[in-house]
Design an enzyme around this catalytic site. Structure first.
Site, PDB file in Angstrom:
ATOM      1  N   HIS A   1       0.990  -1.915  -0.163  1.00 55.86           N
ATOM      2  CA  HIS A   1       0.071  -0.032   0.189  1.00 55.86           C
ATOM      3  C   HIS A   1       1.274   1.423   0.024  1.00 55.86           C
ATOM      4  CE1 HIS A   1      -4.140   1.769   0.844  1.00 55.86           C
ATOM      5  NE2 HIS A   1      -4.232   1.090   0.046  1.00 55.86           N
TER       6      HIS A   1
ATOM      7  N   HIS B   1      -6.477  -2.866 -11.101  1.00 52.12           N
ATOM      8  CA  HIS B   1      -6.552  -2.797  -9.635  1.00 52.12           C
ATOM      9  C   HIS B   1      -8.293  -2.586 -10.391  1.00 52.12           C
ATOM     10  CE1 HIS B   1      -6.930   0.374  -6.564  1.00 52.12           C
ATOM     11  NE2 HIS B   1      -5.945  -0.928  -5.919  1.00 52.12           N
TER      12      HIS B   1
END
Length: 381
Positions: free
Chosen positions: A185, A284
């Site tokens: 992340h 994504h």
């Protein structure tokens, strides 16, 4: 056919939907969003609509070029995401007008099913293992989990060991024939990413995602060269130019987001560029049904598509879920961790506009959490 209106809808849990209307009654749907900046992107769509209203929706590439490059300032998350949703909706219109799914217009299908994965969340090994088993019982053969929470510039042995313990618990629970992806992340510095990847190598993750923030992608090669774990990145890269140097850095998986990276038109080009570097594609998509539908159209037309993220039951989804805005949720029926090729025209889904309008009356003001280190300094979320 002429474009008559562009309507945006801010809907829970943190999404923005776009409907492009035409004078022939065909409506195309898109999902332009920067998470936490829905109203900002809606304003950008409204500004871009000045050019589109009255135009023929057919010349998608020309519209893309004008909207992407016609202004003196270009690119960035807001403009690229506004363009992405518009592009999705224009492809939806074209497919509906011709009676074909978008992937047929991109050269036709290269597969009949697409593998998908879902998320598990939490910090405790036992809870993560339990969720992974639940996903396996739902039919998934792959999941993604967070690598860690607040991370410092250099981390302790205890923090690295805790990461290994969490992934080990999941691996022990689901076995070796189940894939585990780990999302860093952008919370890890390059130094911590290298240490963490080396500590995780024996668990053989499917990939480690976003090991550093996008502004440090020039250091990705240092990470890929330091580990045997495949590295994935790209959710915060917005164009083929952003991906240009990254694709030659040794990454294994490119992850453009169909709602951020210029839509179907641009992600199609990014996918082709990735193929020339031996890099797989895994769009994504922790977002809504329109973004997922657009992602799947790319997946079914891209030879290097590896696996597709879905937001089903993701921890961000509070208030509404992935399937709530569809007339027929069965189009996303996951079986054996895969979804069948959509055959309906356009993006392959039918959005329930009545439900969307009611949700838009509530709207949302979702913002990502702000994290701080124990000393009070800002931490990457």
């Amino acid at each position: 056919m002429k474009i008559t209106a562009l309507d945006t809808f801010i809907v829970e849990p943190r999404w923005l939907f776009l409907a492009i209307r035409t004078d022939e009654g065909i409506t195309g749907w898109g999902e332009p969003i920067v998470e936490g900046k829905a109203a900002t992107v809606a304003a950008a769509v409204a500004e871009l609509s000045d050019y589109l209203i009255g135009q023929d929706p057919g010349p998608i590439e020309d519209h893309w070029q004008v909207l992407a490059k016609g202004g003196f300032y270009r690119g960035g998350p807001v403009l690229s995401s506004a363009l992405a949703g518009i592009d999705q909706a224009l492809w939806d219109i074209k497919g509906k007008a011709l009676g074909l799914p978008v992937h047929e217009l991109l050269g036709g299908p290269v597969r009949q099913t697409m593998r998908v994965y879902s998320w598990i969340g939490g910090d405790e090994p036992g809870a993560l293992a339990e969720q992974a088993v639940q996903r396996r019982e739902q039919g998934f053969t792959a999941i993604k989990m967070n690598g860690g929470g607040r991370m410092r510039a250099l981390e302790s042995r205890a923090q690295i060991n805790a990461l290994v313990d969490r992934v080990s618990a999941v691996r022990d629970a689901v076995g070796d024939d189940f894939d585990i992806a780990i999302d860093f992340h952008g919370r890890f510095t390059p130094a911590v990413s290298r240490v963490a990847c080396q500590a995780l190598e024996h668990l053989q993750p499917l990939f480690v995602e976003e090991p550093v923030v996008p502004e440090l992608t020039y250091q990705i090669a240092n990470i890929t060269e330091s580990t045997t774990i495949p590295i994935a990145t790209g959710e915060r890269l917005f164009s083929r130019w952003d991906f240009r140097d990254v694709l030659s850095s040794g990454i294994a998986v490119a992850q453009p987001d169909l709602s951020h990276a210029g839509g179907i038109s641009e992600v199609r080009r990014i996918a082709a560029a990735a193929e020339t570097h031996g890099v797989a594609l895994a769009p994504h998509c922790p977002l809504g049904p329109i973004a997922l539908a657009a992602s799947l159209q790319i997946d079914f037309a891209s030879p290097n598509a590896l696996i597709q993220e879905t937001s089903l039951d993701i921890h961000y989804n509070t208030g509404s879920e992935l399937l709530d805005y569809l007339v027929d949720p069965a189009v996303f029926a996951f079986a054996d961790s895969s979804v069948a090729r959509p055959t309906a025209p356009g993006l392959g889904i039918e959005v329930d506009e009545n439900v969307v309008r009611k949700a838009a009356e509530r709207g949302h003001a979702w913002r990502n959490p702000l994290w701080r280190q124990p000393d009070g300094s800002l931490a990457e979320w």
